[in-house]
Design a protein around this motif. Structure first.
Motif, short mmCIF file in Angstrom:
data_model
loop_
_atom_site.label_atom_id
_atom_site.label_comp_id
_atom_site.label_asym_id
_atom_site.label_seq_id
_atom_site.Cartn_x
_atom_site.Cartn_y
_atom_site.Cartn_z
N UNK A 169 0.87 -1.17 0.00
CA UNK A 169 0.00 0.00 0.00
C UNK A 169 0.91 1.23 0.00
N UNK A 170 0.85 1.99 -1.09
CA UNK A 170 1.76 3.12 -1.29
C UNK A 170 1.06 4.42 -0.95
N UNK A 171 1.70 5.24 -0.14
CA UNK A 171 1.16 6.55 0.21
C UNK A 171 1.37 7.51 -0.95
N UNK A 172 0.30 8.16 -1.40
CA UNK A 172 0.36 9.10 -2.50
C UNK A 172 0.18 10.51 -1.96
N UNK A 173 1.14 11.38 -2.27
CA UNK A 173 1.06 12.77 -1.84
C UNK A 173 1.25 13.67 -3.05
N UNK A 174 0.30 14.55 -3.30
CA UNK A 174 0.34 15.43 -4.47
C UNK A 174 0.52 14.64 -5.76
N UNK A 175 -0.13 13.47 -5.82
CA UNK A 175 -0.11 12.67 -7.04
C UNK A 175 1.13 11.80 -7.23
N UNK A 176 2.03 11.76 -6.24
CA UNK A 176 3.27 11.02 -6.38
C UNK A 176 3.47 10.03 -5.24
N UNK A 177 4.11 8.90 -5.56
CA UNK A 177 4.49 7.91 -4.55
C UNK A 177 5.57 7.02 -5.12
N UNK A 178 6.18 6.20 -4.28
CA UNK A 178 7.23 5.31 -4.76
C UNK A 178 7.36 4.09 -3.86
N UNK A 179 7.99 3.05 -4.40
CA UNK A 179 8.18 1.83 -3.62
C UNK A 179 8.99 0.82 -4.40
N UNK A 180 9.08 -0.42 -3.90
CA UNK A 180 9.87 -1.45 -4.57
C UNK A 180 9.41 -2.83 -4.11
N UNK A 181 9.76 -3.85 -4.88
CA UNK A 181 9.54 -5.24 -4.54
C UNK A 181 10.86 -6.00 -4.69
N UNK A 182 11.13 -6.90 -3.76
CA UNK A 182 12.28 -7.79 -3.89
C UNK A 182 11.92 -8.94 -4.82
N UNK A 183 12.76 -9.19 -5.82
CA UNK A 183 12.57 -10.35 -6.69
C UNK A 183 13.34 -11.50 -6.04
N UNK A 184 12.63 -12.30 -5.25
CA UNK A 184 13.30 -13.28 -4.41
C UNK A 184 12.88 -14.71 -4.74
N UNK A 185 13.30 -15.65 -3.91
CA UNK A 185 13.09 -17.08 -4.17
C UNK A 185 11.62 -17.49 -4.09
N UNK A 186 10.76 -16.64 -3.53
CA UNK A 186 9.34 -16.97 -3.47
C UNK A 186 8.67 -16.82 -4.83
N UNK A 187 9.35 -16.15 -5.75
CA UNK A 187 8.80 -15.92 -7.09
C UNK A 187 9.40 -16.95 -8.04
N UNK A 188 8.68 -18.03 -8.24
CA UNK A 188 9.20 -19.16 -9.01
C UNK A 188 8.70 -19.20 -10.45
N UNK A 189 7.68 -18.40 -10.80
CA UNK A 189 7.21 -18.35 -12.18
C UNK A 189 8.17 -17.53 -13.03
N UNK A 190 7.95 -17.58 -14.33
CA UNK A 190 8.77 -16.79 -15.26
C UNK A 190 8.06 -15.53 -15.71
N UNK A 191 6.75 -15.45 -15.47
CA UNK A 191 5.99 -14.27 -15.87
C UNK A 191 5.08 -13.81 -14.73
N UNK A 192 5.02 -12.49 -14.55
CA UNK A 192 4.16 -11.89 -13.54
C UNK A 192 3.50 -10.65 -14.13
N UNK A 193 2.45 -10.20 -13.48
CA UNK A 193 1.78 -8.97 -13.87
C UNK A 193 1.81 -8.01 -12.70
N UNK A 194 2.28 -6.79 -12.96
CA UNK A 194 2.31 -5.74 -11.95
C UNK A 194 1.05 -4.89 -12.14
N UNK A 195 0.24 -4.78 -11.10
CA UNK A 195 -1.00 -4.01 -11.15
C UNK A 195 -0.98 -2.91 -10.11
N UNK A 196 -1.62 -1.79 -10.45
CA UNK A 196 -1.77 -0.68 -9.50
C UNK A 196 -3.19 -0.15 -9.61
N UNK A 197 -3.84 0.07 -8.46
CA UNK A 197 -5.23 0.53 -8.47
C UNK A 197 -5.56 1.23 -7.16
#
Length: 226
Positions: free
Chosen positions: A69-97
């Motif tokens: 959950x990213x905090x948005x201030x004045x229309x802007x926010x930022x963050x990151x995800x670790x690409x780690x061993x729990x991600x075993x597939x070869x394809x993923x979809x990044x969604x924001x809403x």
């Protein structure tokens, strides 16, 4: 979308969401960084209405594997995800809403495909030089008749950023708008220019030992006069 009511009049305020990510292909152990832009659809200005943005990664089966959950201030926010061993597939979809979007079927979340490759796969990929250019308009879209900034990401086709100093921005008549555009050692750069009505634009990379590469910019959004 946010609905505001004044007296008997109901007005709809639509928002556009865009994530500027560092790249789209990763090795395990790397990190996916993103900057979020939430803009008013009608004006193209930063939204002052949204304060929380859901950003998540889903696997090929549609199962959520990570969320923030990213905090948005004045229309802007930022963050990151670790690409780690729990991600075993070869394809993923990044969604924001936002929570508001879930109430309206015609409003779709921001979506970006993400690929994961292992070291064995990388070693089998051709070592022939390639260049890939990605363009990210500030706010998620170009605005016609206004000065626009674009984020630029250049990589070698294997998700390694490249520092270049000779990108050229041209319009559909071949006129040079900006030249000698540069990117840093991560392959990230920025350029600003005035978007003229009825014009389309593209970035070009032309250098010895590489084929000429052209990346079209998205069509500019036309602001309706009131």
């Amino acid at each position: 979308m946010i609905i505001s009511q004044v007296g008997d009049n109901i007005s709809e305020q639509f928002e556009n969401i865009h994530l500027h990510i560092n790249k789209t292909t990763f090795l395990q152990g790397e990190r996916l960084w993103f900057k979020a832009y939430v803009r008013e659809q009608k004006t193209g200005l930063p939204s002052l209405l949204t304060s929380n943005l859901h950003v998540a990664l889903f696997n090929k089966e549609g199962e959520e594997v990570k969320r923030k959950l990213i905090y948005i201030q004045n229309g802007l926010g930022q963050g990151s995800f670790a690409i780690d061993s729990t991600m075993t597939d070869t394809e993923f979809t990044l969604l924001a809403w936002t929570n508001y979007m879930l109430n309206f079927k015609k409003l779709t979340p921001f979506s970006q495909k993400i690929k994961l490759v292992n070291y064995d796969t990388v070693s089998k990929i051709s070592s022939e030089p390639t260049i890939q250019i990605s363009v990210y308009p500030e706010g998620g879209q170009l605005i016609e008749g206004a000065y626009n900034n674009i984020g630029i990401l250049v990589n070698n086709g294997l998700s390694k950023g490249l520092a270049v100093n000779d990108l050229t921005l041209i319009d559909d008549s071949g006129k040079v708008i900006r030249n000698n555009i540069t990117t840093n050692e991560l392959g990230m750069g920025k350029a600003g220019f005035m978007v003229e009505a009825g014009k389309s634009y593209s970035l070009q990379f032309d250098k010895a030992d590489f084929p000429t590469i052209s990346k079209s910019l998205p069509e500019a959004y036309k602001i309706k006069s009131v």
